[in-house]
Write a protein that holds these residues in place. Structure first.
Motif, PDB file in Angstrom:
ATOM      1  N   PRO A 152       0.817  -1.220   0.000  1.00 54.52           N
ATOM      2  CA  PRO A 152       0.000   0.000   0.000  1.00 54.52           C
ATOM      3  C   PRO A 152       0.848   1.265   0.000  1.00 54.52           C
ATOM      4  CG  PRO A 152       0.172  -0.857   2.214  1.00 54.52           C
ATOM      5  CD  PRO A 152       0.842  -1.869   1.323  1.00 54.52           C
ATOM      6  N   LEU A 153       0.215   2.340  -0.437  1.00 50.40           N
ATOM      7  CA  LEU A 153       0.821   3.664  -0.315  1.00 50.40           C
ATOM      8  C   LEU A 153       0.885   4.027   1.172  1.00 50.40           C
ATOM      9  CD1 LEU A 153       1.529   6.329  -2.009  1.00 50.40           C
ATOM     10  CD2 LEU A 153      -0.760   7.055  -1.306  1.00 50.40           C
ATOM     11  N   GLN A 154       2.004   4.661   1.552  1.00 49.79           N
ATOM     12  CA  GLN A 154       2.099   5.201   2.912  1.00 49.79           C
ATOM     13  C   GLN A 154       2.406   6.687   2.805  1.00 49.79           C
ATOM     14  OE1 GLN A 154       5.072   2.306   4.429  1.00 49.79           O
ATOM     15  NE2 GLN A 154       3.547   1.993   6.017  1.00 49.79           N
ATOM     16  N   ALA A 208       4.213   7.358   9.608  1.00 48.80           N
ATOM     17  CA  ALA A 208       3.465   6.942   8.418  1.00 48.80           C
ATOM     18  C   ALA A 208       2.030   6.518   8.722  1.00 48.80           C
ATOM     19  CB  ALA A 208       4.196   5.795   7.739  1.00 48.80           C
ATOM     20  N   VAL A 209       1.149   6.844   7.788  1.00 51.91           N
ATOM     21  CA  VAL A 209      -0.223   6.327   7.788  1.00 51.91           C
ATOM     22  C   VAL A 209      -0.367   5.509   6.501  1.00 51.91           C
ATOM     23  CG1 VAL A 209      -2.639   7.005   7.443  1.00 51.91           C
ATOM     24  CG2 VAL A 209      -1.261   8.157   9.168  1.00 51.91           C
ATOM     25  N   THR A 210      -0.956   4.316   6.624  1.00 50.02           N
ATOM     26  CA  THR A 210      -1.102   3.420   5.478  1.00 50.02           C
ATOM     27  C   THR A 210      -2.468   3.643   4.827  1.00 50.02           C
ATOM     28  OG1 THR A 210       0.331   1.830   6.550  1.00 50.02           O
ATOM     29  CG2 THR A 210      -1.102   0.972   4.827  1.00 50.02           C
ATOM     30  N   CYS A 211      -2.465   3.794   3.507  1.00 50.11           N
ATOM     31  CA  CYS A 211      -3.715   4.090   2.786  1.00 50.11           C
ATOM     32  C   CYS A 211      -4.254   2.814   2.141  1.00 50.11           C
ATOM     33  CB  CYS A 211      -3.465   5.148   1.722  1.00 50.11           C
ATOM     34  SG  CYS A 211      -2.881   6.688   2.424  1.00 50.11           S
ATOM     35  N   THR A 212      -5.244   2.229   2.753  1.00 46.07           N
ATOM     36  CA  THR A 212      -5.858   1.012   2.215  1.00 46.07           C
ATOM     37  C   THR A 212      -7.293   1.324   1.782  1.00 46.07           C
ATOM     38  OG1 THR A 212      -6.567   0.388   4.416  1.00 46.07           O
ATOM     39  CG2 THR A 212      -4.472  -0.522   3.677  1.00 46.07           C
ATOM     40  N   GLY A 213      -7.864   0.407   1.006  1.00 45.34           N
ATOM     41  CA  GLY A 213      -9.254   0.620   0.603  1.00 45.34           C
ATOM     42  C   GLY A 213      -9.693  -0.430  -0.394  1.00 45.34           C
ATOM     43  N   LYS A 214     -10.991  -0.536  -0.570  1.00 43.15           N
ATOM     44  CA  LYS A 214     -11.492  -1.497  -1.565  1.00 43.15           C
ATOM     45  C   LYS A 214     -11.277  -0.931  -2.974  1.00 43.15           C
ATOM     46  CE  LYS A 214     -16.153   0.163  -1.137  1.00 43.15           C
ATOM     47  NZ  LYS A 214     -17.418   0.158  -1.616  1.00 43.15           N
ATOM     48  N   ALA A 215     -11.351  -1.807  -3.957  1.00 37.32           N
ATOM     49  CA  ALA A 215     -11.171  -1.358  -5.339  1.00 37.32           C
ATOM     50  C   ALA A 215     -12.167  -0.232  -5.640  1.00 37.32           C
ATOM     51  CB  ALA A 215     -11.383  -2.534  -6.290  1.00 37.32           C
ATOM     52  N   GLY A 216     -11.687   0.801  -6.341  1.00 35.20           N
ATOM     53  CA  GLY A 216     -12.545   1.955  -6.634  1.00 35.20           C
ATOM     54  C   GLY A 216     -12.346   3.090  -5.649  1.00 35.20           C
ATOM     55  N   SER A 217     -11.538   2.835  -4.576  1.00 31.91           N
ATOM     56  CA  SER A 217     -11.244   3.914  -3.621  1.00 31.91           C
ATOM     57  C   SER A 217     -10.124   4.775  -4.176  1.00 31.91           C
ATOM     58  CB  SER A 217     -10.812   3.344  -2.267  1.00 31.91           C
ATOM     59  OG  SER A 217     -11.794   2.486  -1.757  1.00 31.91           O
TER      60      SER A 217
END
Ligand SMILES: O=C(O)CCC(=O)C(=O)O
Length: 286
Positions: free
Chosen positions: A157-159, A194-203
């Motif tokens: 993921p992006l951080q 750091a904060v990790t940027c997660t999400g379902k597809a389409g986020s």
């Protein structure tokens, strides 16, 4: 149509990023996924970078170790030049609306790419800010990272470091070498905050151009594909050549062409950028 609340706009202003779910329609997402699957299929017939962008560089970039059995397509430069699905999402989607509400009303397209981390891909993106790669007369630029696959804590993921867009522009040169990444001390600060940027597809993760960010390898069995688009305010004028030259750069995608130039960035100390083959080459050569 208004897509962001005042709270979301304030969050972006203070934190330098914003996560938005369902930033494209189901149909648009299916189109992006279908096209990407086709590109992976096509990559199996190649063993080195291939295709051509408008300045003659390779469009499709393969990770070392790529093979037909274990494809590792890691980058597609300017997908909007060759795919109507990618062009339409860049041009007219909820993603475009979000950007217009944050730095608009008048918005220009700058460039885009697909960054892919297929399962087991070793690709790491070292910590950096985007503005030094795309300096403009002012810093009203947003990098919009659309999750084409679900992004989880373990698939690369992006951080980001919240609030870092309010700080300095960090040097990417170390001991006379351009590394495309911040130094060890800043990296360690980033890892601690750091904060990790997660999400379902389409986020979607909307990121201010000065925000510190990076990303880790994909340690999972699932792919991680991001469609990354850079937009600027229409009155921000590029101060260096486009790192991913493309057919649609400079197109006004929301609002109108005012013809004004707004200059606030010239007093920002900016490390000089060499022109290299690609972002990955720059970080890899260092
Ligand atoms: O692919 C990623 O995780 C981040 C990409 C990135 O930061 C960039 O290309 O500037």
């Amino acid at each position: 149509m208004v897509v962001l609340s005042d709270e979301q706009k304030t969050f972006f202003e203070t934190q330098g990023y914003l996560l938005v779910e369902n930033a494209v329609s189901e149909e648009q997402l299916a189109g992006l996924r279908r096209q990407f699957a086709d590109w992976v299929e096509e990559s199996k017939a190649h063993d080195e970078a291939y295709g051509e962008t408008i300045d003659g560089r390779a469009r499709f970039d393969l990770e070392p170790g790529h093979s037909a059995d274990k494809p590792a397509l890691r980058r597609i430069n300017a997908p909007t030049d060759i795919s109507e699905d990618y062009y339409q999402v860049m041009r007219d989607s909820k993603m475009t609306d979000c950007v217009a509400e944050l730095i608009g009303p008048n918005i220009k397209y700058h460039h885009s790419k697909v960054n892919s981390k297929l399962p087991g891909a070793a690709t790491v993106v070292k910590w950096h800010q985007d503005f030094p790669f795309t300096p403009h007369s002012n810093d009203d630029l947003i990098t919009a990272l659309l999750m084409v696959d679900e992004v989880t804590a373990d698939n690369g993921p992006l951080q980001i470091v919240p609030g870092s867009h309010k700080g300095e522009i960090h040097d990417l040169w170390h001991n006379g070498v351009f590394t495309g990444a911040v130094d060890d001390a800043v990296t360690s600060y980033c890892l601690d905050n750091a904060v990790t940027c997660t999400g379902k597809a389409g986020s979607l993760c909307l990121m201010h151009t000065r925000l510190l960010h990076g990303s880790a390898p994909n340690l999972s069995t699932r792919p991680r594909t991001l469609f990354i688009t850079v937009y600027s305010a229409e009155d921000a004028v590029p101060c260096s050549p486009n790192p991913v030259p493309n057919r649609h750069q400079g197109e006004v995608v929301r609002g109108e062409l005012s013809g004004h130039i707004r200059s606030t960035a010239f007093d920002i100390p900016m490390p000089q950028m060499p022109q290299a083959a690609s972002f990955f080459d720059q970080q890899a050569q260092a």
